[in-house]
Enzyme design. Structure first.
Site: not given
Ligand code: 3PG
Length: 322
Positions: A42, A46, A130
């Site tokens: 994924e 960002r 999610k």
């Molecule tokens: C996402 O967008 O899935 C999360 O920001 C992932 O979170 P993490 O960095 O705590 O795994």
């Protein structure tokens, strides 16, 4: 494609984030993940080059399943799909994003952590969400509570998931896959230490599979002998005894077969978190299966590997919950 993407994510059991601003690094990370057993990534939108990274991975690995993450509106979803995304992940439930993906036949995993959001998602034709941020929103306890009214819904917990807390998520039937950035550690990316990402991927796959000793199967000649064998183990260790169509179980440790079955010496069952996941990963490693058995509810309860070891047939089973 929409269903296929979710199906593959379920089999892989993991959804690692590739969050870098350098498309070349994104390619290296995707390669490292694949080397570690994970063919799904994924790319969260960002940073300014996220779509470029997504396209770069797409070009380098035509067979990899690539998702765009952190998609917060329909226009972003369409650009991500244009850039080559096979599926889209969103932090929340925006009907516009969902409809944009559906108009292109692309799978969408929107965020939903409340009954209201899940109802809205179901109304849009979805059953995978999610669960973000997972630990802050109540973790597995909340997921299990939501499975009461929404028995067919499954979740991808992300946000705060780590090697330390992923095991109970990976064991849960309510969890389609575990997601997060812990599989692509920041320090490894900073040092361009791609082998550390492969190692993290392998560790995550192992935790996701949860292989452990299941039981030993004894090939008895008939029902009486099998009943007697199971009873002896039950007496010695005070295991509860239960009968199924083909055998007697003494606890979860020993299965006495009512007639000789696979394996000259019997069989060894290795328990796992999910049959689908375990079969996928073992096949990916080159192992073959020769026989599958379902229970009356249609759930797979045994999958026999073609190879025998030391005269024992080997089969997968799901973890025994008393
Ligand atoms: C996402 O967008 O899935 C999360 O920001 C992932 O979170 P993490 O960095 O705590 O795994």
């Amino acid at each position: 494609m929409s269903k296929d993407a979710l199906e593959l994510i379920e089999k892989v059991g993991l959804l690692p984030l590739v969050n870098v601003s350098d498309p070349d690094a994104a390619i290296q990370i995707a390669q490292a993940l694949s080397d570690g057993g994970i063919d799904v990534v994924e790319v969260p939108l960002r940073n300014a080059t996220a779509l470029e990274s997504l396209s770069a991975i797409r070009r380098a690995f035509p067979n990899l399943l690539i998702g765009a993450g952190t998609v917060i509106n329909g226009a972003q979803a369409l650009s991500a799909i244009e850039a080559g995304a096979d599926f889209v992940v969103a932090p929340g439930l925006n009907p516009e994003t969902v409809k944009a993906c559906q108009s292109k036949g692309v799978a969408i995993i929107p965020g939903a952590t409340t009954a209201t959001e899940i109802e809205q998602g179901i109304a849009l034709g979805l059953d995978v969400f999610k669960f973000f941020p997972a630990d802050v929103c109540g973790g597995l306890k909340a997921i299990n509570a939501l499975r009461g009214p929404f028995a067919n819904v499954r979740f991808v917990p992300t946000g705060g998931v780590s090697f330390d807390n992923m095991a109970p998520y990976a064991e849960s039937k309510a969890v389609l896959a575990v997601g997060g950035s812990f599989i692509t550690p920041k320090d490894a990316i900073a040092k361009k230490d791609w082998s550390a990402i492969t190692a993290a991927a392998q560790r995550a796959v192992d935790a996701s599979l949860g292989f452990t000793m299941g039981h030993v199967g004894i090939n008895c000649q008939n029902v009486e002998e099998a009943n007697d064998a199971a009873a002896k183990f039950s007496r010695m260790f005070r295991f509860g005894q239960r009968e199924i169509d083909i055998s007697f179980f003494a606890g979860s440790a020993v299965e006495a077969m009512k007639k000789p079955s696979f394996g000259a010496n019997g069989h060894i069952a290795i328990a796992c978190n999910s049959m689908k996941r375990a079969i996928y990963h073992l096949e990916r490693r080159g192992y073959e299966f020769r026989f599958f058995k379902n229970n009356d509810a249609g759930e797979m309860i045994a999958a026999y590997v073609t190879d025998e070891i030391g005269g024992f047939a080997i089969h997968l089973c799901v973890k025994y919950k008393s």
